[in-house]
Design a protein around this motif. Sequence first.
Motif, PDB file in Angstrom:
ATOM      1  N   ASP A   1       0.956   8.845  -5.847  1.00 53.33           N
ATOM      2  CA  ASP A   1       0.118  10.167  -5.694  1.00 53.33           C
ATOM      3  C   ASP A   1       0.681  11.349  -5.477  1.00 53.33           C
ATOM      4  N   ASP A   2       1.762  11.796  -4.914  1.00 57.83           N
ATOM      5  CA  ASP A   2       2.618  12.949  -4.659  1.00 57.83           C
ATOM      6  C   ASP A   2       3.222  13.090  -5.971  1.00 57.83           C
TER       7      ASP A   2
ATOM      8  N   THR B   1       0.241  17.749 -12.055  1.00 61.75           N
ATOM      9  CA  THR B   1      -0.849  18.592 -12.528  1.00 61.75           C
ATOM     10  C   THR B   1      -0.753  20.003 -12.100  1.00 61.75           C
ATOM     11  N   GLU B   2       0.292  20.360 -11.332  1.00 61.05           N
ATOM     12  CA  GLU B   2       0.577  21.731 -10.961  1.00 61.05           C
ATOM     13  C   GLU B   2       1.448  22.031 -12.312  1.00 61.05           C
ATOM     14  N   VAL B   3       2.160  21.689 -12.671  1.00 56.37           N
ATOM     15  CA  VAL B   3       3.101  22.484 -13.931  1.00 56.37           C
ATOM     16  C   VAL B   3       2.229  22.421 -15.071  1.00 56.37           C
TER      17      VAL B   3
ATOM     18  N   ARG C   1       0.737  -1.140   0.002  1.00 54.10           N
ATOM     19  CA  ARG C   1      -0.060   0.105   0.031  1.00 54.10           C
ATOM     20  C   ARG C   1       1.088   1.234   0.119  1.00 54.10           C
ATOM     21  N   GLN C   2       1.862   1.155   0.909  1.00 57.20           N
ATOM     22  CA  GLN C   2       2.921   2.307   0.675  1.00 57.20           C
ATOM     23  C   GLN C   2       3.515   2.659  -0.568  1.00 57.20           C
ATOM     24  N   ARG C   3       3.812   1.527  -1.384  1.00 58.19           N
ATOM     25  CA  ARG C   3       4.540   1.684  -2.467  1.00 58.19           C
ATOM     26  C   ARG C   3       3.350   2.486  -3.498  1.00 58.19           C
TER      27      ARG C   3
ATOM     28  N   ASP D   1      -3.221   7.866 -18.057  1.00 59.45           N
ATOM     29  CA  ASP D   1      -3.562   9.283 -18.774  1.00 59.45           C
ATOM     30  C   ASP D   1      -2.697  10.441 -18.368  1.00 59.45           C
ATOM     31  N   LEU D   2      -2.531  10.508 -17.285  1.00 61.18           N
ATOM     32  CA  LEU D   2      -1.663  11.525 -16.663  1.00 61.18           C
ATOM     33  C   LEU D   2      -0.278  11.477 -17.264  1.00 61.18           C
ATOM     34  N   LEU D   3       0.494  10.222 -17.160  1.00 64.38           N
ATOM     35  CA  LEU D   3       1.797  10.029 -17.506  1.00 64.38           C
ATOM     36  C   LEU D   3       1.683  10.176 -19.277  1.00 64.38           C
TER      37      LEU D   3
END
Length: 1521
Positions: free
Chosen positions: A761-762, A768-770, A754-756, A800-802
């Motif tokens: 998310d970070d 998304t910010e840039v 789960r930690q991996r 999609d994000l990548l």
Amino acid sequence: MTQQGPAEFTPPPECPVFEPSWEEFKDPFAFINKIRPIAEKTGICKVRPPPDWQPPFACDVDRLHFTPRIQRLNELEAQTRVKLNFLDQIAKFWDLQGCTLKIPHVERKILDLYQLNKLVADEGGFDLVCRERRWTKIAMTMGFAPGKAVGSHLRAHYERILYPYNLFQSGTNLLAPEFAVKLTGFGEPPVLEECLQKPGDEVNDIDKEYKPHDLLQRQNVPLQPSNTSAPARRAKRMKTESGCIKSEEGEGVENKPNLRRRMGSFVVKTEQKKEIPIQVKEEPVEIKELNPEPEKSKPKKKNIPPPPVSMVDLYVCLVCGKGNDEDRLLLCDGCDDSYHTFCLIPPLTDVPKGDWRCPKCLTQECCKPQEAFGFEQAHRDYTLKAFGEMADSFKSDYFNMPVHMVPTELVEKEFWRLVGTIQEDVTVEYGADIASKEFGSGFPIKGGRFKIAPHDEKYLQCGWNLNNMAMMTPSVLTHVTADICGMTLPWLYVGMCFSSFCWHIEDHWSYSINYLHWGEPKTWYGAPGFAAEQLEAVMKKLAPELFDSQPDLLHQLVTIMNPNTLMAHGVPIYRTNQCAGEFVITFPRSYHSGFNQGFNFAEAVNFCTVDWMPLGRQCVDHYRQLHRYCVFSHDEMVCNMAMKADCLDVVLASAVQKDMQLMIKEERELREKVRKMGVAQCELFQYDLLADDERQCVKCRTTCYLSALTCPCRPGVQVCLYHTHDLCSCPISNYTLNYRFTLDDLYPMMNAVRQRAEYYDDWASRVTEVMEAKLDKKRNVTVFRTLLEESNEQSFPENDLLRQLRLVTQDAEKCSSVAQQLLNGKRQTRYRTGKAKSPNQLTVEEMRSFVRQLYNLPCSLTQAPLLKELLNSIEDFQQHSEKLLSDEVSADAVSEIESLLEEGSQFDVFLPELPLLRERLEQARWLTGVHQAEDPVANPCGLSLESMRRLIDRGVGLTPHPSIERMMARLQELLTVSEELEENAQALLKARPPESLETLCSMLTQVEGVPAYLPNCLLLQDTVNRAKEWLQEAESLQVGGQVPVFSSLSDMVLRAHSIPVRLEPLDQLEVQVSEVQSWKETAAKTFLIKSSPFTLLEVLCPRWEMGSSLKKKKMRKMKGDCVSSGKKKFVKLDSMSDVERALSDSKDSASAMFTLAEVRLKELESLCSLRASNESKLLPTADCASLKVCVCQKPAMGAMLQCELCRDAFHSVCVRGPSDPLDPEAWLCPLCLRSTKPPLDKIRSLLSSLQRIRVRLPEGDALRYMIERSVSWQRRVREVIDSYGLSSTSQDGRGASPSQNLYRSTGHSRKQLCGSPSRCQDWAVSGQEQTVFYTEQRCIPLQGLSPELEELMVEGLVLQVSLPETQQLYRLLLSGPPTTNTSHAEHKSYLTPPQTETDAITSAEKKAKRRMNRDEVDIRERGTKLKSKKQRMMGVEKRRERKAASVSASDMSQSEDSEEDMTLCPAESCLQPEGEEVDWVQCDCCNRWFHMICVGVSAELAAEEDYMCVSCSTSHMDRRK
């Protein structure tokens, strides 16, 4: 076996086909994930690699060997196999009763017994169908037309074939009285005979004998052997009765009961009509006591032996309880029960051979359960080469054409036809599931035996190499520790035509990928994963019998079903043809099947991606329900991934975390359950150290990993926690729970995963910010590259994000590169966001859009301001160009246009003004070209048609302009006029019939003044000039009354044919030429011998050369019909060609006669030399070794013939002799006999016909000279004959006996001309033995013959005319040379018949004697006188020829002057007849022509006899007086 053949197969729709680019092809898992939304809807898809991707074939072909599976096509299909199983059971049922099943025909169609049985069962059974009369309904359901009483036939067949079987299946005793009455009351027995046949009977032409497929035997169902003989079984029983029955070997055979069974049909005994009450009777106890087992038998205590008991008395019929009719008593081969043949139902007419079972045993045999169906292994081990030869031979023989020419559509339809038919059994072999680990993969691998070329090393690490794909990082199977053959290690498949793989899904519902290395295509069918349960339900519905006995049938890969059938029940099916070098991918839980089109080699492997994880756990639960073993432990794989959480892909980590939640929850519940059941003992056990086979649940065969239950009573056996009660019968408290992990161990593993997943998310928030930054807050493109590199390092999932981040980064880099190239002035391709590059330049509008795009990017670029300044310069150029193009074209603007073009070419942008400027430049250059073409100095001949067309074509391509249009109109007008003149000239030249000269001249007047070069008109001018010249020549040829020469006339005709003008004199000249040709053909037929080597001119002219040249000419092969065709075929002799040339070049007939007179002198000179040479070589002094005679050029020997002309000797076997040896006619050899020698009057008619044609030709001159020469010779001969007064003699040449000369010579001898040959006398010069030859015919003796007479005779023989004087002179000279002192009576005797034969012989003998006395003197003198004699003959002949030539010349001149007078008849009272045809006759003395009607001569008389006019006959009588 169906009512109608299976419907023609309809191919399902095609599955998707993907053709990835090289960039997409680099990562196979990324590409598969990309196409998954599309491809999983069809279940299968095809991938075509880029064309340059061609891995080498690395399999060790020499070591590869395998044993294929045997596939019988009609057993593969589910419904067909059900029918086959049913028919095999029916056939077995009747075969055990000694009958052979025959499938009946109804309405000329084979009856489908399975369908009939099923329909009757669906309708409620046989009794209900009969009561409610539903047989017609059943017939219509089976496809039969109503109204033909088909229902009654179906009922009869059902009663006889299926009803007894169904009763057996229901367990009913057929020998019970109530059923016996029913069975014996069925319809007429012949119906059964048609369906059940004895093997000894002839096969019915209509019904077809059914041959069982032996499915039960191939499924290892034990059957009693059918060839067990009854005598063997009887011998065994007799052995047990040895205490009672004693018989010696071979005795009592006739008295023993007939217990044999013939292999025959179960046939009803027709003579038995009455019903027989049947009772089942137990076997009597007495008989059982008399048949004890050998080990239980005891000897008798009484001394009196028991009376002998018959063997038949030991057995009684269990139906009637009687033991009579021993010859009808049957023994069951299963239980030894006895039955009468007539007590059975139905009764048997004869004792069957072989095995026979009673109804009780029959029921047991037919009710045995079937075992699982599977493929057999072939009995042969194949190499790849041997299998390929077998496969290619099978396909080419089956389709009767080369394997590469068979269409795939044809193979597909034929395959589904074969799997759906029962009548045709086609068996193929399939080399499936061959381990690549043993023989090597088709792909190259590291450390393999196949040596890789340097340029092929890239395929070792390629992701599409199936050895790498299953174990690549994105594949979940990389976390399976064991190598699974066929799943993680590829399997090899070697197929042949029709070999198939049945409907199945991959193990654990995984993906599969198949690559066809080479060979013929492989046809695939697939269903999507969401339709898997629907497909299973349809197959279970259509073939429930198969699934009842084998629930996991679809997991055995042995059953197929027609895709059309599945589609008809709503299952979506898709297809594709996989060709060599293509991949086929199947998706999770997608059923797929297919077959091979021919010999091929494929390789397949499984792989699993992240999306498969939930399906993998569902599959394990499904396997547990089916009690199917697992290929690997799903729980073990998940735990292995959880222990490597730091290295997992974030998406995979998320999937593993979800799967572990379910796994831990399920395990916690199960452990709690068994704890409550009483299991208290727990023990840590490392199941991963055991092989999968050693840790399976004994109940459901699931591979245990997390936990399992064991019991001390069954060491090595365990069950999963779902099947606690199936371990053993011990108390549950004795069980031990073996576990791999405690629950406390599993939770930390899940938290690490789960930690991996949360680290992702970070990263996503920063991206998304840039991406959403605006204006001055936009970051440089390097920030985007950093985020992209971070995703690659952390192996973030492809989402999609990548993809958006990667796309924006790529767009920014491309825009930066394009902007820099535009600024540097380099050539640049068009850029479109998200599109492939195009080789075209950017337009101005696109550049504006590109500049706007630079400012709209989420990142900032330094090239954007500089590119904006470049755009302003381009807009200034456009304004200047538009102003220039709006003005008129002038010479001053050329330099300005060129400068603008140079400036615009420096911009790396597409400018629409540049093409317009180039068009304006082309217009000016075209006008310059037109003026140069019209310049008379540069082009004096004027414009040609091609130049005009070329200029017009160039002008058409130019942009319209007033000056261009005016010039174009003028050129087009000139071209139209010129083309019309050319067409008219060409039409006149090709006109048939040709046009007149006036028409051509009028056409030439139209051409004058046209300023163009017209080749056809020039040709027309040349034609007119040649026609005028020909007409002038033809006119000069006819002026002056001259007779034209044939060669000139022919040349004129040939030249006229080459002139395309109508020439008026041509028809008359052609008629003359045709008449001359016809005359030549007639003359050739008159003179030439069949297959003669001589031409007509050679026959008519005097011979120039004699001897060897003639022999060579005789041997030359002539072409057939050379004379009849009218074409001259001359032998190329210089002398003859000179003569022909001289005759053709002669101006008149007088010069031609002079030339022929010269040739005649040469002829006589040559003949004189030849005769002297031939006579000298036949003298006795000649050398035998060098003597060559005859046409064969061999020494003289035996019977010889001597030519009267050339005096050469010929073998009688080499040439044809005289027809009548006793007839004194001159014999000429084949070399001297040149023609048929027609009569003189016939030759004169030929000359007359030629004179009427009024054309001179060499043959005519030669013929005329021949006639004059013949008349002259005839006159001289008559004078000689008259001088000897032959009319008063009493002998002629035939009666005179020539001298008998006997020559003794080296190799030569002569025979007596009449009578028997005399003996040869030896004449030795060298002392060697001499050879004798003799002549068979009489020859003119030359001794004492005057040169004048000899010359006269030679000339007569040379003449090609048949004259009576020739024979008279020959007969005169044959008897000996006449002398001037001979009396008038003696000279006459040469022409009168002999009085007696004795006088003639005596005279000949006297002459021969005198000649023998003078031989030696003559031989010596002959050599010295030959030359003087030859000279005298030549001198005399020359004087005579000069005289004859002068006379003939004067005669010819007179005849030429009087040719017109020849049309007047010289008769005193001419009747002057008129008409188209007037008959003439010529006087043989004065050569004048008379009308036949005026002199009273008929045509027959003129043809048969010589004619002499009145004046000539009067003068002739006066001379005689």
